[in-house]
Design a protein around this motif. Structure first.
Motif, PDB file in Angstrom:
ATOM      1  N   ALA A   1       0.826  -1.219   0.000  1.00 48.57           N
ATOM      2  CA  ALA A   1       0.000   0.000   0.000  1.00 48.57           C
ATOM      3  C   ALA A   1       0.859   1.268   0.000  1.00 48.57           C
ATOM      4  O   ALA A   1       0.487   2.278  -0.607  1.00 48.57           O
ATOM      5  CB  ALA A   1      -0.930  -0.005   1.209  1.00 48.57           C
ATOM      6  N   MET A   2       2.008   1.188   0.652  1.00 41.13           N
ATOM      7  CA  MET A   2       2.928   2.336   0.694  1.00 41.13           C
ATOM      8  C   MET A   2       3.707   2.495  -0.617  1.00 41.13           C
ATOM      9  O   MET A   2       4.332   3.535  -0.857  1.00 41.13           O
ATOM     10  CB  MET A   2       3.910   2.172   1.857  1.00 41.13           C
ATOM     11  N   GLY A   3       3.695   1.432  -1.445  1.00 37.41           N
ATOM     12  CA  GLY A   3       4.376   1.488  -2.742  1.00 37.41           C
ATOM     13  C   GLY A   3       5.888   1.481  -2.663  1.00 37.41           C
ATOM     14  O   GLY A   3       6.568   2.053  -3.522  1.00 37.41           O
ATOM     15  N   ILE A   4       6.422   0.824  -1.614  1.00 44.75           N
ATOM     16  CA  ILE A   4       7.890   0.835  -1.445  1.00 44.75           C
ATOM     17  C   ILE A   4       8.512  -0.568  -1.528  1.00 44.75           C
ATOM     18  O   ILE A   4       9.674  -0.747  -1.202  1.00 44.75           O
ATOM     19  CB  ILE A   4       8.291   1.502  -0.108  1.00 44.75           C
ATOM     20  N   MET A   5       7.721  -1.553  -1.961  1.00 46.09           N
ATOM     21  CA  MET A   5       8.237  -2.924  -2.051  1.00 46.09           C
ATOM     22  C   MET A   5       9.425  -3.015  -3.010  1.00 46.09           C
ATOM     23  O   MET A   5      10.350  -3.794  -2.796  1.00 46.09           O
ATOM     24  CB  MET A   5       7.124  -3.874  -2.495  1.00 46.09           C
ATOM     25  N   ASP A   6       9.396  -2.199  -4.082  1.00 46.32           N
ATOM     26  CA  ASP A   6      10.461  -2.256  -5.096  1.00 46.32           C
ATOM     27  C   ASP A   6      11.798  -1.729  -4.571  1.00 46.32           C
ATOM     28  O   ASP A   6      12.832  -1.896  -5.221  1.00 46.32           O
ATOM     29  CB  ASP A   6      10.047  -1.482  -6.354  1.00 46.32           C
ATOM     30  N   LYS A   7      11.793  -1.114  -3.380  1.00 51.08           N
ATOM     31  CA  LYS A   7      13.043  -0.604  -2.792  1.00 51.08           C
ATOM     32  C   LYS A   7      13.859  -1.730  -2.154  1.00 51.08           C
ATOM     33  O   LYS A   7      15.039  -1.567  -1.865  1.00 51.08           O
ATOM     34  CB  LYS A   7      12.742   0.454  -1.723  1.00 51.08           C
TER      35      LYS A   7
ATOM     36  N   ILE B   1       3.712  -9.289  -2.706  1.00 50.51           N
ATOM     37  CA  ILE B   1       5.013  -8.896  -3.271  1.00 50.51           C
ATOM     38  C   ILE B   1       4.883  -8.709  -4.781  1.00 50.51           C
ATOM     39  O   ILE B   1       5.297  -7.691  -5.338  1.00 50.51           O
ATOM     40  CB  ILE B   1       6.099  -9.954  -2.943  1.00 50.51           C
ATOM     41  N   MET B   2       4.261  -9.692  -5.445  1.00 48.69           N
ATOM     42  CA  MET B   2       4.171  -9.662  -6.912  1.00 48.69           C
ATOM     43  C   MET B   2       3.274  -8.552  -7.448  1.00 48.69           C
ATOM     44  O   MET B   2       3.477  -8.083  -8.568  1.00 48.69           O
ATOM     45  CB  MET B   2       3.665 -11.013  -7.427  1.00 48.69           C
ATOM     46  N   THR B   3       2.255  -8.169  -6.672  1.00 47.09           N
ATOM     47  CA  THR B   3       1.311  -7.151  -7.165  1.00 47.09           C
ATOM     48  C   THR B   3       1.645  -5.746  -6.676  1.00 47.09           C
ATOM     49  O   THR B   3       0.863  -4.817  -6.858  1.00 47.09           O
ATOM     50  CB  THR B   3      -0.139  -7.517  -6.770  1.00 47.09           C
TER      51      THR B   3
ATOM     52  N   SER C   1      -6.392 -11.346  -9.653  1.00 48.57           N
ATOM     53  CA  SER C   1      -6.894 -10.511 -10.755  1.00 48.57           C
ATOM     54  C   SER C   1      -5.960  -9.322 -10.991  1.00 48.57           C
ATOM     55  O   SER C   1      -5.755  -8.901 -12.128  1.00 48.57           O
ATOM     56  CB  SER C   1      -8.329 -10.043 -10.481  1.00 48.57           C
ATOM     57  N   GLU C   2      -5.361  -8.809  -9.896  1.00 47.87           N
ATOM     58  CA  GLU C   2      -4.367  -7.733 -10.032  1.00 47.87           C
ATOM     59  C   GLU C   2      -3.130  -8.241 -10.762  1.00 47.87           C
ATOM     60  O   GLU C   2      -2.557  -7.550 -11.604  1.00 47.87           O
ATOM     61  CB  GLU C   2      -3.939  -7.217  -8.655  1.00 47.87           C
ATOM     62  N   LEU C   3      -2.717  -9.457 -10.421  1.00 43.67           N
ATOM     63  CA  LEU C   3      -1.527 -10.055 -11.041  1.00 43.67           C
ATOM     64  C   LEU C   3      -1.716 -10.214 -12.550  1.00 43.67           C
ATOM     65  O   LEU C   3      -0.796  -9.980 -13.329  1.00 43.67           O
ATOM     66  CB  LEU C   3      -1.221 -11.412 -10.401  1.00 43.67           C
ATOM     67  N   LEU C   4      -2.936 -10.579 -12.949  1.00 43.43           N
ATOM     68  CA  LEU C   4      -3.233 -10.747 -14.377  1.00 43.43           C
ATOM     69  C   LEU C   4      -3.065  -9.439 -15.148  1.00 43.43           C
ATOM     70  O   LEU C   4      -2.732  -9.448 -16.331  1.00 43.43           O
ATOM     71  CB  LEU C   4      -4.661 -11.266 -14.563  1.00 43.43           C
ATOM     72  N   GLU C   5      -3.318  -8.340 -14.474  1.00 45.96           N
ATOM     73  CA  GLU C   5      -3.193  -7.030 -15.132  1.00 45.96           C
ATOM     74  C   GLU C   5      -1.736  -6.576 -15.233  1.00 45.96           C
ATOM     75  O   GLU C   5      -1.411  -5.693 -16.009  1.00 45.96           O
ATOM     76  CB  GLU C   5      -4.017  -5.990 -14.356  1.00 45.96           C
ATOM     77  N   ILE C   6      -0.883  -7.208 -14.422  1.00 43.04           N
ATOM     78  CA  ILE C   6       0.533  -6.810 -14.381  1.00 43.04           C
ATOM     79  C   ILE C   6       1.416  -7.726 -15.227  1.00 43.04           C
ATOM     80  O   ILE C   6       2.250  -7.271 -16.008  1.00 43.04           O
ATOM     81  CB  ILE C   6       1.061  -6.847 -12.919  1.00 43.04           C
ATOM     82  N   GLN C   7       1.200  -9.041 -15.069  1.00 40.17           N
ATOM     83  CA  GLN C   7       2.132 -10.023 -15.633  1.00 40.17           C
ATOM     84  C   GLN C   7       1.435 -10.942 -16.634  1.00 40.17           C
ATOM     85  O   GLN C   7       0.334 -11.418 -16.399  1.00 40.17           O
ATOM     86  CB  GLN C   7       2.743 -10.854 -14.492  1.00 40.17           C
ATOM     87  N   LEU C   8       2.109 -11.192 -17.762  1.00 35.66           N
ATOM     88  CA  LEU C   8       1.614 -12.135 -18.765  1.00 35.66           C
ATOM     89  C   LEU C   8       1.854 -13.551 -18.255  1.00 35.66           C
ATOM     90  O   LEU C   8       2.979 -13.906 -17.899  1.00 35.66           O
ATOM     91  CB  LEU C   8       2.371 -11.908 -20.082  1.00 35.66           C
ATOM     92  N   LEU C   9       0.803 -14.351 -18.179  1.00 36.67           N
ATOM     93  CA  LEU C   9       0.925 -15.718 -17.669  1.00 36.67           C
ATOM     94  C   LEU C   9       0.744 -16.733 -18.798  1.00 36.67           C
ATOM     95  O   LEU C   9       0.214 -16.409 -19.857  1.00 36.67           O
ATOM     96  CB  LEU C   9      -0.127 -15.961 -16.577  1.00 36.67           C
ATOM     97  N   THR C  10       1.157 -17.971 -18.556  1.00 35.94           N
ATOM     98  CA  THR C  10       1.057 -19.012 -19.588  1.00 35.94           C
ATOM     99  C   THR C  10      -0.406 -19.397 -19.812  1.00 35.94           C
ATOM    100  O   THR C  10      -1.257 -19.185 -18.939  1.00 35.94           O
ATOM    101  CB  THR C  10       1.836 -20.280 -19.170  1.00 35.94           C
ATOM    102  N   ASP C  11      -0.699 -19.994 -20.977  1.00 35.73           N
ATOM    103  CA  ASP C  11      -2.071 -20.409 -21.309  1.00 35.73           C
ATOM    104  C   ASP C  11      -2.616 -21.411 -20.292  1.00 35.73           C
ATOM    105  O   ASP C  11      -3.782 -21.355 -19.908  1.00 35.73           O
ATOM    106  CB  ASP C  11      -2.107 -21.040 -22.718  1.00 35.73           C
TER     107      ASP C  11
END
Length: 207
Positions: free
Chosen positions: A13-19, A80-82, A161-171
């Protein structure tokens, strides 16, 4: 793991995971996968005729503890992933598949039978209970641990559902997610899950 789940939600929520260091984050995800795997195939609907009620309850409490621990590991991994601006290295296919496997298994084998008697297995043999097991007779009382697990699984489905909007997944993964998103609409008494499933199905259809 419960604390890790709630803390990871705050960091997201704080948007700092990428740090955080990518290497350390990947290492954490690999450890989380082992914890998800631990409870991903454990049946909570036990009926050991040779056990006393106390023994069976103790055994079930132990199983539920492991299943809940795995749910917390799923939530931490998906948080972490989203999180915003995460590096590609964190989208580990094995971890994503393990989260989906866990969620599908416990929807079918733990939660649906608890919320809808049509999905319950007859303890005297003969498979799923017949239509004589009227849905109206279903007790609305649920164990606190089941309600807690239900809420965690709803969060996992919503986050997928958030992950689907971020990352391309296999069929193959998309097919598994699709079936997981559609099934709740055929189950009674799971309205919160159905709302999360709508988000999931919408995300799949926009692929």
């Amino acid at each position: 793991l419960s604390e890790l789940g709630s803390e990871s939600a705050k960091i997201k929520a704080m948007g700092i995971m990428d740090k955080l260091s990518t290497d350390k984050t990947v290492k954490v995800l690999n450890i989380l996968e082992k914890n998800i795997q631990d409870g991903s195939k454990l049946s909570t609907l036990l009926n050991h005729n040779n056990d006393t009620e106390d023994e069976e309850r103790l055994w079930r409490d132990l199983i539920m503890e492991r299943v809940t621990k795995s749910a917390d590991a799923c939530l931490t991994a998906i948080n972490i992933m989203t999180s915003p601006n995460m590096p590609k290295a964190v989208y580990i296919e094995d971890v994503i598949e393990r989260v989906i496997q866990y969620t599908k298994f416990h929807l079918q084998n733990t939660l649906y039978p608890q919320y809808d008697p049509v999905y319950r297995v007859d303890p005297h043999g003969g498979g799923v209970l017949s239509s004589k097991a009227k849905r109206a007779k279903c007790s609305t009382h649920k164990q606190r641990v089941i309600v807690m697990l239900y809420n965690k699984v709803c969060d996992i489905v919503s986050s997928l559902s958030e992950l689907l909007e971020i990352q391309l997944l296999t069929d193959t993964t998309i097919l598994q997610i699709s079936s997981m998103g559609i099934t709740p609409f055929f189950v009674e008494n799971v309205s919160e899950l159905q709302l999360c499933a709508i988000k999931l199905v919408t995300a799949v259809s926009s692929f």
